[in-house]
Design an enzyme around this catalytic site. Structure first.
Site, short mmCIF file in Angstrom:
data_model
loop_
_atom_site.label_atom_id
_atom_site.label_comp_id
_atom_site.label_asym_id
_atom_site.label_seq_id
_atom_site.Cartn_x
_atom_site.Cartn_y
_atom_site.Cartn_z
N ASN A 47 30.10 -10.12 47.17
CA ASN A 47 29.56 -8.85 46.67
C ASN A 47 30.46 -8.24 45.60
O ASN A 47 30.34 -7.06 45.29
CB ASN A 47 29.43 -7.86 47.82
CG ASN A 47 28.45 -8.32 48.87
OD1 ASN A 47 27.38 -8.81 48.54
ND2 ASN A 47 28.82 -8.19 50.13
N HIS A 133 20.60 -0.67 56.32
CA HIS A 133 21.71 -1.50 56.80
C HIS A 133 22.01 -1.24 58.28
O HIS A 133 21.84 -0.12 58.78
CB HIS A 133 22.94 -1.15 55.95
CG HIS A 133 24.10 -2.08 56.15
ND1 HIS A 133 25.18 -1.76 56.93
CD2 HIS A 133 24.34 -3.30 55.63
CE1 HIS A 133 26.05 -2.76 56.89
NE2 HIS A 133 25.56 -3.71 56.11
N GLU A 175 19.03 3.56 51.39
CA GLU A 175 20.06 2.96 50.54
C GLU A 175 19.65 3.12 49.08
O GLU A 175 18.48 3.30 48.78
CB GLU A 175 20.21 1.47 50.86
CG GLU A 175 20.70 1.22 52.26
CD GLU A 175 20.84 -0.26 52.60
OE1 GLU A 175 21.07 -1.07 51.70
OE2 GLU A 175 20.70 -0.58 53.78
N SER A 179 20.53 -4.02 50.54
CA SER A 179 21.55 -5.07 50.60
C SER A 179 20.97 -6.46 50.70
O SER A 179 21.56 -7.41 50.22
CB SER A 179 22.49 -4.81 51.77
OG SER A 179 21.78 -4.73 52.98
N ASP A 204 23.05 5.73 51.10
CA ASP A 204 24.16 4.79 51.17
C ASP A 204 24.05 3.90 49.92
O ASP A 204 23.14 3.09 49.80
CB ASP A 204 24.02 3.98 52.46
CG ASP A 204 25.08 2.87 52.59
OD1 ASP A 204 25.74 2.56 51.57
OD2 ASP A 204 25.20 2.32 53.69
N HIS A 207 25.72 -0.81 47.29
CA HIS A 207 25.52 -1.85 46.28
C HIS A 207 25.29 -1.30 44.89
O HIS A 207 25.14 -2.07 43.94
CB HIS A 207 24.35 -2.76 46.70
CG HIS A 207 24.61 -3.43 48.00
ND1 HIS A 207 25.33 -4.61 48.10
CD2 HIS A 207 24.32 -3.06 49.27
CE1 HIS A 207 25.44 -4.94 49.37
NE2 HIS A 207 24.84 -4.02 50.10
N LYS A 236 32.43 -3.74 47.62
CA LYS A 236 31.45 -4.53 46.88
C LYS A 236 31.78 -4.43 45.38
O LYS A 236 32.78 -4.98 44.94
CB LYS A 236 30.05 -4.08 47.29
CG LYS A 236 29.79 -4.64 48.68
CD LYS A 236 28.84 -3.90 49.54
CE LYS A 236 28.80 -4.57 50.91
NZ LYS A 236 28.23 -3.75 51.93
#
Ligand SMILES: *Cc1c(COP(=O)(O)O)cnc(C)c1O
Length: 385
Positions: A47, A133, A175, A179, A204, A207, A236
């Site tokens: 990542n 997640h 998110e 992910s 969140d 990424h 990440k």
């Protein structure tokens, strides 16, 4: 069942379903190449989206931080483990991302657990995207609050769930970039639905931070949305480790009272905070822009090439490219075929992803060369035959 029988049965069930998880020790697992034994592989499973784990300025900052502060923080931030290095990083993040405050955590997993546990009580409702997640859904299921999930990225279904009577407060959880699928959440619509019910939105952006948006400020900034609670993680795109919660001054003060993962845990090493500050300086610089542009170029190259393959694949717009193959056994077999061709990818299986959606999760990074993408596409061609 005895303890031993219970453990043996659980392992046997995983084995029978081709779902047993094992780790492979590698000599180096971030960056362009992964080294395993004597063999070097093109690494499409880390990542480290911007290739920052190997950045000389950040490595030097960590070394200098260790010389100045030593290697450990010596305690929880509430005792003696909150140094000027932690403070400088928190202040930098808060100013950059446009929040009153940032609070550092040792991991994104800990940040999500702490935040959801500290905020929600039994009269409340957590409404989470179904594909959130594990660190979010697990925290939500441990909370005494009611947990409801909405269909992935479905703002209308979210609104319908929020309309149901609730005695307490409502927390919406999603998110920025997902992910395991690499797609973006419609944060504007989700935030509007949340605000209509006076709820709070927790995003969140594990990424997205560093990778998307102006200066790498992340998915919410790129959509001009300011969630009440923003979680960013540093393992990440930032290339290091750790996390922060961005919030108002009063929420930060509240978390300092009630977030147990902060109070009862040693703070991150100050040298790591020094390295993180250096990482954010790179992310905000021309070097950071060049890395994001390079990543965008490679994503474009992959998207163009993958359409020509005999595979059902909807290439994402992000660095995360899921190749959904369905059965666990097929995902493992394809990962193996790719490995024989010098390409390292990971087969992701349930329960990490929904049953029947086992996949290869390919990650592209700014550390790759266009020739690596060409090699990946050729290897995928062979593996899909
Ligand atoms: C990886 C990840 C986390 C966990 O972050 P760590 O810092 O690795 O513990 C949390 N949320 C999402 C969406 C993630 O992808």
């Amino acid at each position: 069942m005895t303890w031993q029988q219970r453990i043996d049965a659980a392992l046997e069930a995983r084995r029978a379903a081709d779902a047993l998880r094992v780790r492979t020790p590698v000599a180096n697992g971030a960056g362009r190449f992964l080294t395993h034994g004597q063999q070097r592989y093109a690494n499409f499973s880390s990542n480290d989206y911007l290739g920052l784990s190997q950045h000389p300025d950040i490595i030097r900052a960590w070394q200098q931080g260790a010389e100045q502060y030593g290697v450990g923080s010596g305690g929880s931030g509430h005792v003696s483990g909150y140094t000027t290095a932690h403070q400088a990083l928190e202040d930098h993040l808060a100013g950059w991302l446009g929040y009153d405050r940032a609070l550092l955590f040792i991991s994104g997993f800990a940040a999500n657990q702490a935040l959801i546990a500290a905020l929600t009580g039994k009269d409340d409702r957590i409404v989470a995207d179904r594909l959130s997640h594990a660190s979010l859904l697990e925290a939500a299921s441990h909370s005494p609050a009611q947990l409801r999930r909405f269909a992935h990225n479905d703002a209308a279904q979210l609104a319908a769930l929020l309309d149901k009577p609730c005695a307490g407060q409502q927390l919406v959880v999603t998110e920025g970039i997902f992910s395991m699928d690499g797609d973006f959440a419609p944060l504007g619509e989700l935030h509007a639905a949340t605000q209509r019910k006076a709820g709070w939105l927790l995003v969140d952006d594990a990424h997205g931070i560093g990778v998307s948006g102006p200066e790498g400020r992340g998915t919410a900034a790129s959509l001009q949305v300011k969630p009440e609670l923003l979680v960013v993680t540093f393992g990440k795109g930032v290339g290091v480790s750790g996390a922060a919660v961005l919030c108002s001054a009063s929420v930060a003060d509240y978390l300092l009272q009630f977030a147990r993962h902060l109070i009862y845990s040693t703070s991150m090493p100050p040298a790591q905070a020094v390295a993180l500050l250096a990482a954010f300086n790179v992310i905000r610089s021309d070097d950071g822009d060049a890395r994001r542009q390079r990543l965008a170029y490679l994503i474009g190259q992959f998207r163009a090439g993958v359409n020509a393959l005999p595979l059902q694949i909807t290439a994402s717009q992000s660095a995360i490219q899921p190749l959904i193959v369905g059965e666990n056994e097929r995902a493992l077999r394809m990962a193996n075929t790719l490995r024989q061709q010098g390409i390292w990818v990971t087969a992701i299986r349930p329960p990490t992803v929904p049953a029947g959606t086992a996949r290869l999760r390919l990650t592209l990074t700014a550390a790759h060369e266009p020739a690596d993408i060409t090699a990946l596409l050729e290897a995928l061609h062979v593996a899909s035959e």
